[in-house]
Motif scaffolding. Structure first.
Motif, PDB file in Angstrom:
ATOM      1  N   PRO A 102     -13.949  25.532 -30.241  1.00  0.00           N
ATOM      2  CA  PRO A 102     -13.165  26.897 -31.011  1.00  0.00           C
ATOM      3  C   PRO A 102     -14.108  28.054 -31.242  1.00  0.00           C
ATOM      4  N   ASN A 103     -13.575  29.209 -31.295  1.00  0.00           N
ATOM      5  CA  ASN A 103     -14.367  30.294 -31.780  1.00  0.00           C
ATOM      6  C   ASN A 103     -15.675  30.572 -31.109  1.00  0.00           C
ATOM      7  N   ARG A 104     -15.636  30.166 -29.745  1.00  0.00           N
ATOM      8  CA  ARG A 104     -17.016  30.350 -29.095  1.00  0.00           C
ATOM      9  C   ARG A 104     -16.551  31.242 -27.938  1.00  0.00           C
ATOM     10  N   TYR A 105     -17.632  32.313 -27.433  1.00  0.00           N
ATOM     11  CA  TYR A 105     -17.208  33.333 -26.716  1.00  0.00           C
ATOM     12  C   TYR A 105     -18.120  33.703 -25.617  1.00  0.00           C
ATOM     13  N   ILE A 106     -17.820  34.172 -24.621  1.00  0.00           N
ATOM     14  CA  ILE A 106     -18.621  34.617 -23.568  1.00  0.00           C
ATOM     15  C   ILE A 106     -18.765  36.119 -23.437  1.00  0.00           C
ATOM     16  N   ALA A 107     -20.075  36.431 -23.448  1.00  0.00           N
ATOM     17  CA  ALA A 107     -20.639  37.777 -23.334  1.00  0.00           C
ATOM     18  C   ALA A 107     -21.010  38.095 -21.879  1.00  0.00           C
ATOM     19  N   GLY A 108     -20.597  38.983 -21.188  1.00  0.00           N
ATOM     20  CA  GLY A 108     -21.128  39.176 -19.780  1.00  0.00           C
ATOM     21  C   GLY A 108     -22.351  40.322 -19.896  1.00  0.00           C
ATOM     22  N   SER A 109     -23.398  39.471 -19.293  1.00  0.00           N
ATOM     23  CA  SER A 109     -24.678  40.071 -19.413  1.00  0.00           C
ATOM     24  C   SER A 109     -25.272  41.114 -18.273  1.00  0.00           C
ATOM     25  N   VAL A 110     -25.384  42.382 -18.718  1.00  0.00           N
ATOM     26  CA  VAL A 110     -25.608  43.425 -17.543  1.00  0.00           C
ATOM     27  C   VAL A 110     -27.202  43.856 -17.754  1.00  0.00           C
ATOM     28  N   GLY A 111     -28.129  43.656 -17.060  1.00  0.00           N
ATOM     29  CA  GLY A 111     -29.294  44.106 -17.121  1.00  0.00           C
ATOM     30  C   GLY A 111     -29.465  45.351 -16.590  1.00  0.00           C
ATOM     31  N   PRO A 112     -30.978  45.961 -16.845  1.00  0.00           N
ATOM     32  CA  PRO A 112     -31.254  47.490 -16.441  1.00  0.00           C
ATOM     33  C   PRO A 112     -31.606  47.498 -15.141  1.00  0.00           C
ATOM     34  N   GLY A 113     -31.526  46.551 -14.299  1.00  0.00           N
ATOM     35  CA  GLY A 113     -31.979  46.230 -12.923  1.00  0.00           C
ATOM     36  C   GLY A 113     -33.364  46.488 -12.472  1.00  0.00           C
ATOM     37  N   LEU A 139     -15.312  41.208 -15.403  1.00  0.00           N
ATOM     38  CA  LEU A 139     -14.085  41.306 -16.034  1.00  0.00           C
ATOM     39  C   LEU A 139     -13.226  40.409 -15.534  1.00  0.00           C
ATOM     40  N   ASP A 140     -13.248  40.694 -14.143  1.00  0.00           N
ATOM     41  CA  ASP A 140     -12.150  39.768 -13.320  1.00  0.00           C
ATOM     42  C   ASP A 140     -12.327  38.133 -13.752  1.00  0.00           C
ATOM     43  N   ALA A 141     -13.737  37.758 -14.072  1.00  0.00           N
ATOM     44  CA  ALA A 141     -13.902  36.476 -14.298  1.00  0.00           C
ATOM     45  C   ALA A 141     -13.496  36.081 -15.631  1.00  0.00           C
ATOM     46  N   GLY A 142     -13.164  37.094 -16.490  1.00  0.00           N
ATOM     47  CA  GLY A 142     -12.722  36.769 -18.118  1.00  0.00           C
ATOM     48  C   GLY A 142     -13.616  36.778 -19.167  1.00  0.00           C
ATOM     49  N   VAL A 143     -14.723  37.742 -19.159  1.00  0.00           N
ATOM     50  CA  VAL A 143     -15.701  37.556 -20.220  1.00  0.00           C
ATOM     51  C   VAL A 143     -15.050  38.061 -21.429  1.00  0.00           C
ATOM     52  N   VAL A 173      -8.244  47.115 -19.055  1.00  0.00           N
ATOM     53  CA  VAL A 173      -8.812  45.720 -19.861  1.00  0.00           C
ATOM     54  C   VAL A 173      -9.503  46.680 -21.143  1.00  0.00           C
ATOM     55  N   GLU A 174      -9.476  45.918 -22.503  1.00  0.00           N
ATOM     56  CA  GLU A 174     -10.212  46.228 -23.511  1.00  0.00           C
ATOM     57  C   GLU A 174     -10.900  45.546 -23.972  1.00  0.00           C
ATOM     58  N   ILE A 175     -12.221  45.379 -24.044  1.00  0.00           N
ATOM     59  CA  ILE A 175     -13.104  44.449 -24.775  1.00  0.00           C
ATOM     60  C   ILE A 175     -14.205  45.160 -25.323  1.00  0.00           C
ATOM     61  N   PRO A 176     -15.023  44.674 -26.177  1.00  0.00           N
ATOM     62  CA  PRO A 176     -15.934  45.117 -26.990  1.00  0.00           C
ATOM     63  C   PRO A 176     -17.132  45.346 -25.782  1.00  0.00           C
ATOM     64  N   ILE A 177     -17.837  46.590 -25.970  1.00  0.00           N
ATOM     65  CA  ILE A 177     -19.191  46.930 -25.061  1.00  0.00           C
ATOM     66  C   ILE A 177     -20.097  47.141 -26.162  1.00  0.00           C
TER      67      ILE A 177
END
Length: 307
Positions: A102-113, A139-143, A173-177
């Motif tokens: 419980p209370n564990r989360y997934i952050a979608g990592s986006v690097g600089p390229g 987003l589609d995968a549900g981060v 979708v509204e999620i923290p960025i």
């Protein structure tokens, strides 16, 4: 409780350097040696094991193994048509790891390229399209949130932020960025922007947090964190390396012990109101465990932002 409701968030540690210490075989790489992101598909057990090691240490947030999973970077391995598949697998692996916690989360990592627009490596429109494609897949995968990290070029950073906001709006979708820039030891981003320029550029956007990761250890981030504490009204993240990298006998190593790393990070929280912490290059589960223990029961200092 949602991710944003936690007063203090503890992210995981280093993915890349952790994978280097694992028994990843030639077969696991599937002909794409060095592409950490292909392991999401070709050898997911390694990625799940990495996430689980950080969760066992007490991390609250795991970052997806998608740092280089944009079309631009994947094209270097002939994988540019597998953006959606690889990002989906990265999220699936993280979700497998947090199952039952419980209370564990997934952050979608986006690097600089690997191509920066300020250096004319790539046009802004191409970068924006590639970033939007990756973010849509995440987003589609549900981060639970997005972290645009290791930003080295302020134009690249702004392009990624706009792409993220527009993609979230289109998707409803509204999620923290989150945005995390890399400030080199000389005091600026790779292309020369200082932390004041970063704040001025990103202040108009509705970001969940702004902070720093990579390049240096905690010690070299102090003055920049002080500036953010006074000038940035949102949450602040600090995700440094395990000290400044050193080359010993031809190998890169990092000097900070878990206890020293945790103590320096504690200072950011209680002195400067930093509310998101974690580890970048070199940081192991032991470093995250020490951080979790040092911050047990601690709340970030209240900040008064200078207007």
């Amino acid at each position: 409780m949602t991710l944003a409701e936690h007063p203090l968030l503890i992210f995981d540690g280093a993915c890349g350097t952790s994978l280097q210490s694992m028994a990843v075989t030639e077969a696991d790489w599937a002909g794409c040696d060095g592409c950490n992101e292909i392991l999401n598909v070709s050898a997911p057990r390694h990625i799940i094991q990495f996430h689980q090691s950080m969760l066992n240490a007490g991390a609250m947030v795991v970052e997806t193994n998608s740092f280089g999973a944009s079309r631009i970077v994947l094209a270097e391995y002939g994988l540019q048509e597998r953006v959606r598949e690889i990002n989906q697998a990265a999220v699936d692996n993280a979700r497998t790891a947090i199952a039952g916690r419980p209370n564990r989360y997934i952050a979608g990592s986006v690097g600089p390229g690997t191509k920066l627009p300020s250096l004319k490596h790539i046009e802004v429109a191409e970068l924006a399209a590639a970033t939007a494609e990756q973010i849509q897949a995440l987003l589609d995968a549900g981060v639970d949130c997005l972290i645009i990290e290791t930003c080295q070029d302020l134009l690249q950073t702004k392009t990624a932020v706009v792409s993220a906001l527009e993609t979230c709006e289109r998707a409803g979708v509204e999620i923290p960025i989150m945005v995390s820039v890399t400030i080199e030891q000389q005091g600026t981003m790779l292309v020369g922007s200082d932390i004041a320029a970063v704040v001025a550029t990103l202040e108009p956007y509705p970001l969940f947090s702004l902070g720093m990761n990579c390049a240096t250890g905690p010690q070299d981030m102090i003055s920049h964190v002080q500036y953010l504490s006074q000038q940035w009204s949102g949450r602040i993240s600090v995700i440094p390396n395990q000290g400044m990298p050193q080359v010993v006998d031809g190998a890169t190593c990092y000097p900070l012990s878990p206890a020293d790393y945790a103590e320096q990070m504690y200072g950011f929280v209680v002195s400067h109101g930093v509310s998101i912490v974690g580890g970048c290059c070199g940081t192991s589960p032991d470093h995250i465990a020490a951080l979790v223990n040092r911050l047990a029961g601690v709340l970030p200092k209240d900040r008064e932002v200078v207007v």
